[in-house]
Design a protein around this motif. Structure first.
Motif, PDB file in Angstrom:
ATOM      1  N   SER A  59       0.804  -1.227   0.000  1.00  0.00           N
ATOM      2  CA  SER A  59       0.000   0.000   0.000  1.00  0.00           C
ATOM      3  C   SER A  59       0.833   1.272   0.000  1.00  0.00           C
ATOM      4  N   ASP A  60       2.073   1.171  -0.455  1.00  0.00           N
ATOM      5  CA  ASP A  60       2.918   2.364  -0.563  1.00  0.00           C
ATOM      6  C   ASP A  60       3.576   2.435  -1.935  1.00  0.00           C
ATOM      7  N   GLY A  61       2.957   1.746  -2.915  1.00  0.00           N
ATOM      8  CA  GLY A  61       3.545   1.695  -4.246  1.00  0.00           C
ATOM      9  C   GLY A  61       4.510   0.556  -4.449  1.00  0.00           C
ATOM     10  N   THR A  62       4.678  -0.307  -3.430  1.00  0.00           N
ATOM     11  CA  THR A  62       5.580  -1.444  -3.555  1.00  0.00           C
ATOM     12  C   THR A  62       4.854  -2.713  -3.164  1.00  0.00           C
ATOM     13  N   PHE A  63       5.475  -3.849  -3.474  1.00  0.00           N
ATOM     14  CA  PHE A  63       4.949  -5.136  -3.045  1.00  0.00           C
ATOM     15  C   PHE A  63       6.113  -5.995  -2.587  1.00  0.00           C
ATOM     16  N   VAL A 106      -0.588  -8.208  -8.667  1.00  0.00           N
ATOM     17  CA  VAL A 106      -0.168  -8.323  -7.267  1.00  0.00           C
ATOM     18  C   VAL A 106      -1.304  -8.811  -6.385  1.00  0.00           C
ATOM     19  N   ASN A 107      -2.486  -8.261  -6.558  1.00  0.00           N
ATOM     20  CA  ASN A 107      -3.654  -8.658  -5.764  1.00  0.00           C
ATOM     21  C   ASN A 107      -4.485  -9.664  -6.561  1.00  0.00           C
ATOM     22  N   TRP A 108      -4.705 -10.835  -5.963  1.00  0.00           N
ATOM     23  CA  TRP A 108      -5.354 -11.956  -6.653  1.00  0.00           C
ATOM     24  C   TRP A 108      -6.519 -12.476  -5.836  1.00  0.00           C
ATOM     25  N   PRO A 298      -0.247  -4.027 -16.574  1.00  0.00           N
ATOM     26  CA  PRO A 298      -1.201  -2.959 -16.873  1.00  0.00           C
ATOM     27  C   PRO A 298      -0.521  -1.635 -17.196  1.00  0.00           C
ATOM     28  N   ASP A 299       0.753  -1.472 -16.815  1.00  0.00           N
ATOM     29  CA  ASP A 299       1.509  -0.259 -17.091  1.00  0.00           C
ATOM     30  C   ASP A 299       2.321  -0.365 -18.382  1.00  0.00           C
ATOM     31  N   LYS A 300       2.062  -1.433 -19.164  1.00  0.00           N
ATOM     32  CA  LYS A 300       2.750  -1.690 -20.436  1.00  0.00           C
ATOM     33  C   LYS A 300       4.205  -2.108 -20.242  1.00  0.00           C
ATOM     34  N   ARG A 301       4.651  -2.210 -19.002  1.00  0.00           N
ATOM     35  CA  ARG A 301       5.940  -2.824 -18.738  1.00  0.00           C
ATOM     36  C   ARG A 301       5.750  -4.332 -18.675  1.00  0.00           C
ATOM     37  N   TRP A 302       6.847  -5.058 -18.677  1.00  0.00           N
ATOM     38  CA  TRP A 302       6.759  -6.513 -18.687  1.00  0.00           C
ATOM     39  C   TRP A 302       7.242  -7.092 -17.366  1.00  0.00           C
ATOM     40  N   ARG A 346       5.386  -1.711  -7.375  1.00  0.00           N
ATOM     41  CA  ARG A 346       4.168  -2.383  -7.821  1.00  0.00           C
ATOM     42  C   ARG A 346       3.827  -1.922  -9.229  1.00  0.00           C
ATOM     43  N   PRO A 347       3.352  -2.823 -10.112  1.00  0.00           N
ATOM     44  CA  PRO A 347       2.915  -2.369 -11.437  1.00  0.00           C
ATOM     45  C   PRO A 347       1.884  -1.248 -11.317  1.00  0.00           C
ATOM     46  N   LYS A 348       2.054  -0.221 -12.112  1.00  0.00           N
ATOM     47  CA  LYS A 348       1.126   0.902 -12.069  1.00  0.00           C
ATOM     48  C   LYS A 348      -0.072   0.602 -12.964  1.00  0.00           C
ATOM     49  N   GLY A 349      -1.201   1.239 -12.604  1.00  0.00           N
ATOM     50  CA  GLY A 349      -2.406   0.999 -13.372  1.00  0.00           C
ATOM     51  C   GLY A 349      -3.058  -0.301 -12.967  1.00  0.00           C
ATOM     52  N   GLY A 350      -4.232  -0.535 -13.434  1.00  0.00           N
ATOM     53  CA  GLY A 350      -4.935  -1.753 -13.070  1.00  0.00           C
ATOM     54  C   GLY A 350      -5.588  -1.616 -11.708  1.00  0.00           C
ATOM     55  N   LYS A 351      -6.852  -1.888 -11.630  1.00  0.00           N
ATOM     56  CA  LYS A 351      -7.590  -1.760 -10.377  1.00  0.00           C
ATOM     57  C   LYS A 351      -7.379  -3.011  -9.529  1.00  0.00           C
TER      58      LYS A 351
END
Length: 543
Positions: A59-63, A106-108, A298-302, A346-351
């Motif tokens: 919850s701080d932009g990382t996982f 990240v969240n499943w 979701p951020d177009k990165r791989w 954490r990957p950006k984008g994606g709900k």
């Protein structure tokens, strides 16, 4: 380098990661940088979620890995628009091949199980979508071994009945569509076979097309074992990732290698940086890392999903790990997460689909969640008929005389320490109890009938002390980093008595017993009649 400069660099690199640095900063601190040492276990702190289980999203932009804890081996991922679907080898657990869903990697959350009929021990599958239809190619260890296919027009099913393809000598299929539209299964050992246009039968003979890269002969590995090919098309290239070195055995054995070709028909060129992933030292957070798949985030990165054993916890099975991928100017790629012991961006984008995971506690107020939560071990065709839920009670008909001759009802618990408890009532001649179960030859636990307890240890039944509670009691099992204790209560959990036998279960795993499984929590009923289970509670414990 002087020690004070080494420590300063470590601090700077850790700050770059934990403060949600861009992926370039993570890459600089990742694989190949010997200055970034593994984070000690005491410094790795997950958030806590359902039943206090660890949650990867900080919850701080990382996982923090694992993104799915517990036994989640051989991840097979499918990107379907903005949705990601993921499943794993389910081996002897049925219903099997539960489909997990995410929007951010990240969240499943679990959806439905795709396979309900026992066709054998399910190994690494391929999950694909082709022309609007979903396919699962399923290798099984059975008599004979084979690879089956099932299909569905919706990811939640209904899925078709399994169709055997007649591939008796290969495992780990990967479905891929060539540049000419042809459909193929790539297989273990560098082989492939063509599929019919509908994907439901073979359209040719098995052929050998790829000789995998070989590691130096002085590395400690389990065996060459080229397996788990995963092929992805990116730009003008097909990229093939393969696992070599053996799945378990020495922690340094399993690894990820890659090759590429401009055509699905080859030739295949070895990655100059092989291996891309490999555990280097026993001190690392994750052992035996391998069996990777690539996926666009979701951020177009791989990113890459693969599995690994948590250090010192082979008992938890191979857990699902997420690594960031960087494409390089020469058209290759590399992993950037290092040993995965530290938080990563954490990957950006994606709900995010929240809450992550699923609660393991069960008050039995709803139909039993077979497949998404509970599963039977090596069930018969009529196993589900043993289960009935009514009045907040699970009624489980007895089978066999012990866990070894029945089919226990099991859960995947993915924390290193936890406890679970349940109110249990047995029939006049029946037996029931709680288990830590690897397979029918290796398990531990405590059971009882109306007169005596029975201890389960090393997969056998041992002492039979007197039971003071009669036909009904509440029982609790605590597993704290492999040290197991039992408590019982005759007044519904108001007061507890410690059972006079403890156990140590760190050896209940694949490198001792084989089978590629994990030590699962669960319950069993044996003998005549049925046992009644009420108010099953699971709580993960922080170390």
């Amino acid at each position: 380098m002087p020690l004070h400069r080494r420590e300063a660099l470590k601090t700077a690199l850790l700050g770059a990661i934990t403060m949600s640095a861009p992926l370039d900063a993570v890459a600089a601190a990742g694989a190949g940088n010997p200055l970034l040492l593994p984070a000690p276990a005491s410094s790795r702190r997950w958030r806590r979620g359902l039943d206090n289980q660890r949650v990867p999203d900080l919850s701080d932009g990382t996982f923090l890995n694992p993104v799915l804890s517990g036994d989640r081996p051989d991840p097979a991922i499918l990107k379907d628009g903005e949705d990601y679907y993921l499943t794993f080898s389910s081996f002897d657990s049925y219903p099997g091949l539960t489909i997990w869903h995410s929007r951010d990697l990240v969240n499943w959350r679990p959806r439905n199980a795709a396979l309900h009929r026992n066709i054998g021990s399910v190994w690494a599958v391929s999950l694909e979508k082709h022309r609007g239809r979903y396919f699962l190619y399923i290798p099984v260890k059975a008599d004979p071994n084979d690879i089956h296919v099932i299909w569905a027009d919706h990811i939640d099913g209904p899925w078709s009945d399994p169709v055997p393809l007649g591939l008796h000598h290969h495992i780990d299929p990967c479905h891929v569509v060539g540049e000419d539209g042809s459909r193929w299964l790539f297989l273990s050992g560098g082989d492939r076979v063509r599929l019919s246009d509908d994907g439901l039968s073979l359209a040719g003979d098995v052929e050998h097309v790829y000789d995998p890269w070989r590691y130096p002969d002085d590395w400690d590995v389990e065996g060459f074992s080229p397996e788990g090919p995963k092929i992805h098309r990116h730009g003008d290239w097909f990229y093939m990732l393969t696992a070599v070195g053996g799945t378990a055995g020495p922690p340094t054995g399993h690894m990820v290698i890659a090759a590429r070709s401009r055509s699905i028909h080859g030739p295949w060129e070895q990655h100059p940086g092989n291996p891309l992933v490999r555990t280097q030292e026993m001190s690392e957070a994750w052992w035996s890392r391998g069996h990777a798949s690539l996926v666009e985030g979701p951020d177009k990165r791989w990113y890459a999903l693969y599995h690994g054993y948590e250090a010192d916890f082979w008992t938890l099975g191979r857990q699902c790990l997420l690594d960031a991928v960087e494409w390089t100017d020469d058209g290759w790629f590399r992993m950037t997460g290092g040993d995965l012991s530290r938080p990563l961006p954490r990957p950006k984008g994606g709900k995010a689909l929240l809450p992550h995971g699923l609660a393991l506690s069960d008050d039995f107020s709803q139909p039993l969640a077979l497949g998404s939560k509970w599963s039977f071990f090596r069930p018969t065709l009529d196993e589900a008929g043993r289960v009935r839920v009514a009045g907040n009670t699970l009624h489980l008909a007895g089978r066999g005389i012990a866990p070894s001759s029945g089919s226990p009802l099991l859960l995947i618990a993915g924390d290193t320490s936890y406890q679970f408890e349940c109110d249990i009532e047995v029939s006049e001649e029946g037996r029931a109890g709680l288990l830590l179960f690897y397979d029918d030859k290796l398990y531990a636990g405590l059971g009882f009938d109306q007169a005596r307890f029975v201890t389960h240890q090393y997969g056998i039944e041992r002492t039979r002390p007197a039971n003071p509670h009669g036909r009904r009691m509440r029982m609790r099992v605590t597993n704290r980093r492999h040290i197991v204790s039992f408590h019982t209560s005759g007044d519904g959990g108001k007061t507890w008595t410690r059972f006079d036998r403890g156990m140590e279960v760190s050896g209940y795993h694949h490198n001792v017993r084989g089978g590629f499984l994990m030590l699962r929590t669960g319950l069993y009923a044996a003998g005549p009649g049925e046992a009644k289970f009420r108010d099953f509670r699971f709580t993960a414990l922080e170390d």
